[in-house]
Design a protein around this motif. Structure first.
Motif, PDB file in Angstrom:
ATOM      1  N   HIS A 125       5.834  -6.446   0.615  1.00 35.32           N
ATOM      2  CA  HIS A 125       5.102  -5.207   0.353  1.00 35.32           C
ATOM      3  C   HIS A 125       3.619  -5.378   0.664  1.00 35.32           C
ATOM      4  CE1 HIS A 125       8.583  -3.657  -1.919  1.00 35.32           C
ATOM      5  NE2 HIS A 125       8.060  -2.497  -1.624  1.00 35.32           N
ATOM      6  N   TYR A 126       3.061  -6.521   0.273  1.00 33.41           N
ATOM      7  CA  TYR A 126       1.646  -6.763   0.504  1.00 33.41           C
ATOM      8  C   TYR A 126       1.349  -6.828   1.999  1.00 33.41           C
ATOM      9  CZ  TYR A 126      -3.054  -8.402  -0.129  1.00 33.41           C
ATOM     10  OH  TYR A 126      -4.417  -8.499  -0.101  1.00 33.41           O
ATOM     11  N   HIS A 127       2.171  -7.550   2.737  1.00 33.34           N
ATOM     12  CA  HIS A 127       1.941  -7.685   4.177  1.00 33.34           C
ATOM     13  C   HIS A 127       2.129  -6.363   4.917  1.00 33.34           C
ATOM     14  CE1 HIS A 127       1.102 -11.888   4.109  1.00 33.34           C
ATOM     15  NE2 HIS A 127       2.193 -12.124   3.418  1.00 33.34           N
ATOM     16  N   ARG A 128       2.955  -5.488   4.376  1.00 31.26           N
ATOM     17  CA  ARG A 128       3.137  -4.153   4.970  1.00 31.26           C
ATOM     18  C   ARG A 128       2.099  -3.158   4.453  1.00 31.26           C
ATOM     19  NH1 ARG A 128       9.686  -3.373   4.750  1.00 31.26           N
ATOM     20  NH2 ARG A 128      10.159  -4.946   6.333  1.00 31.26           N
ATOM     21  N   ARG A 129       1.181  -3.640   3.636  1.00 31.85           N
ATOM     22  CA  ARG A 129       0.091  -2.847   3.054  1.00 31.85           C
ATOM     23  C   ARG A 129       0.605  -1.718   2.171  1.00 31.85           C
ATOM     24  NH1 ARG A 129      -3.349  -3.851   8.106  1.00 31.85           N
ATOM     25  NH2 ARG A 129      -4.009  -5.941   7.591  1.00 31.85           N
ATOM     26  N   LEU A 130       1.625  -2.018   1.388  1.00 30.43           N
ATOM     27  CA  LEU A 130       2.200  -1.064   0.453  1.00 30.43           C
ATOM     28  C   LEU A 130       1.704  -1.313  -0.977  1.00 30.43           C
ATOM     29  CD1 LEU A 130       5.863  -1.113   1.799  1.00 30.43           C
ATOM     30  CD2 LEU A 130       4.076   0.570   2.291  1.00 30.43           C
ATOM     31  N   VAL A 131       0.825  -2.290  -1.140  1.00 27.15           N
ATOM     32  CA  VAL A 131       0.266  -2.624  -2.447  1.00 27.15           C
ATOM     33  C   VAL A 131      -1.196  -2.181  -2.452  1.00 27.15           C
ATOM     34  CG1 VAL A 131      -0.303  -4.492  -4.042  1.00 27.15           C
ATOM     35  CG2 VAL A 131       1.798  -4.608  -2.701  1.00 27.15           C
ATOM     36  N   GLU A 132      -1.577  -1.440  -3.489  1.00 31.81           N
ATOM     37  CA  GLU A 132      -2.964  -0.996  -3.620  1.00 31.81           C
ATOM     38  C   GLU A 132      -3.625  -1.786  -4.747  1.00 31.81           C
ATOM     39  OE1 GLU A 132      -3.148   3.197  -4.326  1.00 31.81           O
ATOM     40  OE2 GLU A 132      -1.567   3.572  -2.874  1.00 31.81           O
TER      41      GLU A 132
ATOM     42  N   LEU B 272       4.060  10.924 -14.099  1.00 32.35           N
ATOM     43  CA  LEU B 272       4.440  10.593 -12.725  1.00 32.35           C
ATOM     44  C   LEU B 272       3.678   9.395 -12.175  1.00 32.35           C
ATOM     45  CD1 LEU B 272       4.625  14.193 -11.275  1.00 32.35           C
ATOM     46  CD2 LEU B 272       6.499  12.759 -12.086  1.00 32.35           C
ATOM     47  N   ASP B 273       2.716   8.882 -12.923  1.00 29.19           N
ATOM     48  CA  ASP B 273       1.908   7.787 -12.430  1.00 29.19           C
ATOM     49  C   ASP B 273       2.516   6.410 -12.630  1.00 29.19           C
ATOM     50  OD1 ASP B 273      -0.981   9.584 -13.298  1.00 29.19           O
ATOM     51  OD2 ASP B 273      -0.356   9.039 -11.281  1.00 29.19           O
TER      52      ASP B 273
ATOM     53  N   ALA C  15      10.587   2.702  -7.852  1.00 30.81           N
ATOM     54  CA  ALA C  15       9.737   3.492  -8.753  1.00 30.81           C
ATOM     55  C   ALA C  15       8.275   3.097  -8.544  1.00 30.81           C
ATOM     56  CB  ALA C  15      10.129   3.243 -10.204  1.00 30.81           C
ATOM     57  N   SER C  16       7.389   4.051  -8.699  1.00 26.64           N
ATOM     58  CA  SER C  16       5.966   3.789  -8.594  1.00 26.64           C
ATOM     59  C   SER C  16       5.509   3.006  -9.825  1.00 26.64           C
ATOM     60  CB  SER C  16       5.203   5.115  -8.511  1.00 26.64           C
ATOM     61  OG  SER C  16       3.826   4.861  -8.497  1.00 26.64           O
ATOM     62  N   MET C  17       4.864   1.869  -9.591  1.00 30.98           N
ATOM     63  CA  MET C  17       4.370   1.020 -10.670  1.00 30.98           C
ATOM     64  C   MET C  17       2.846   0.974 -10.555  1.00 30.98           C
ATOM     65  SD  MET C  17       7.282   0.054 -11.955  1.00 30.98           S
ATOM     66  CE  MET C  17       6.892  -1.287 -13.044  1.00 30.98           C
TER      67      MET C  17
ATOM     68  N   ARG D  12      -6.968  -2.378 -11.020  1.00 31.71           N
ATOM     69  CA  ARG D  12      -5.810  -1.541 -10.704  1.00 31.71           C
ATOM     70  C   ARG D  12      -4.914  -2.233  -9.695  1.00 31.71           C
ATOM     71  NH1 ARG D  12      -4.195   2.715  -7.214  1.00 31.71           N
ATOM     72  NH2 ARG D  12      -2.979   4.261  -8.332  1.00 31.71           N
ATOM     73  N   LEU D  13      -3.623  -2.165  -9.973  1.00 33.26           N
ATOM     74  CA  LEU D  13      -2.592  -2.665  -9.068  1.00 33.26           C
ATOM     75  C   LEU D  13      -1.503  -1.609  -9.014  1.00 33.26           C
ATOM     76  CD1 LEU D  13      -1.161  -4.940  -7.427  1.00 33.26           C
ATOM     77  CD2 LEU D  13      -0.243  -5.759  -9.613  1.00 33.26           C
ATOM     78  N   ALA D  14      -1.164  -1.160  -7.820  1.00 35.09           N
ATOM     79  CA  ALA D  14      -0.126  -0.139  -7.661  1.00 35.09           C
ATOM     80  C   ALA D  14       0.800  -0.529  -6.517  1.00 35.09           C
ATOM     81  CB  ALA D  14      -0.755   1.223  -7.374  1.00 35.09           C
ATOM     82  N   PHE D  15       2.105  -0.344  -6.754  1.00 34.78           N
ATOM     83  CA  PHE D  15       3.094  -0.655  -5.723  1.00 34.78           C
ATOM     84  C   PHE D  15       4.410   0.026  -6.079  1.00 34.78           C
ATOM     85  CE2 PHE D  15       3.243  -3.902  -8.968  1.00 34.78           C
ATOM     86  CZ  PHE D  15       4.595  -4.073  -9.219  1.00 34.78           C
ATOM     87  N   ARG D  16       5.331   0.026  -5.148  1.00 27.53           N
ATOM     88  CA  ARG D  16       6.684   0.526  -5.385  1.00 27.53           C
ATOM     89  C   ARG D  16       7.548  -0.652  -5.802  1.00 27.53           C
ATOM     90  NH1 ARG D  16       7.610   5.871  -5.703  1.00 27.53           N
ATOM     91  NH2 ARG D  16       6.210   6.990  -4.339  1.00 27.53           N
ATOM     92  N   HIS D  17       8.297  -0.470  -6.888  1.00 26.95           N
ATOM     93  CA  HIS D  17       9.172  -1.548  -7.369  1.00 26.95           C
ATOM     94  C   HIS D  17      10.201  -1.860  -6.286  1.00 26.95           C
ATOM     95  CE1 HIS D  17      12.044  -3.796  -9.742  1.00 26.95           C
ATOM     96  NE2 HIS D  17      11.095  -3.937 -10.650  1.00 26.95           N
TER      97      HIS D  17
END
Length: 181
Positions: free
Chosen positions: A3-10, A170-171, A120-122, A110-115
């Motif tokens: 996820h990190y390498h695909r830039r899906l982690v904020e 929803l967050d 699910a949005s985490m 802040r750390l945000a990603f899809r489980h």
């Protein structure tokens, strides 16, 4: 990791740096790698791997600037190295540019990603530590109000009130303090 390498982690890091950053921010692109026979062992070097950090100015106060850092790549000590490289070392950073302070004023807010299992949005938020907030504490400025207007309410609440506020269900979920180094 994928996820990190695909830039899906904020990730968002409010950080207090020494000096007044010109403008509203910048994108720092400087390769990071091992520096032979150096302490610290990592730094900006032509032979390093590409590294990119987004830096956005939040507030200026005296000789300090509160910035929000977002690592686009994930190199060792990237945020510390990049801030020192552009002439704005992180307050309290004893490795890359000693700039005195109560502690290292770099905070994982802040750390945000899809489980990966159920998509699910985490979202995990940690308030700015009191000793860091005290360096820049004062009434909200125009820049802080603009952050809110752009939808970054979570960062504003953590900075102003010292705790995370969940705006709606929803967050995702909110984690405990995540500023472990």
């Amino acid at each position: 990791s994928l996820h990190y390498h695909r830039r899906l982690v904020e990730m968002s890091y409010p950080t207090v740096v020494l000096g007044l950053e010109d403008g509203e921010g910048q994108v720092i692109r400087a390769p990071i790698g091992r520096v032979a026979e150096s302490s610290p062992a990592w730094g900006v070097t032509e032979a390093g791997k590409p590294a990119e950090t987004r830096l956005r100015v939040v507030e200026r106060r005296g000789r300090l600037t509160l910035v929000e850092l977002e690592p686009v790549t994930g190199r060792t000590n990237q945020l510390r190295i990049h801030c020192a490289h552009v002439g704005h070392p992180i307050v309290g950073d004893e490795w890359y540019a000693p700039a005195g302070g109560p502690r290292l004023c770099l905070h994982a807010a802040r750390l945000a990603f899809r489980h990966p299992a159920h998509n699910a949005s985490m979202v995990f938020v940690s308030p700015l530590p009191a000793e860091v907030a005290a360096l820049v504490q004062r009434r909200p400025t125009k820049n802080l109000r603009r952050i809110v207007a752009r939808g970054a309410r979570k960062f504003y609440d953590a900075f102003q009130h010292g705790h995370a506020v969940k705006p709606n269900a929803l967050d995702g979920c909110w984690g405990e303090d995540s500023d472990r180094y």
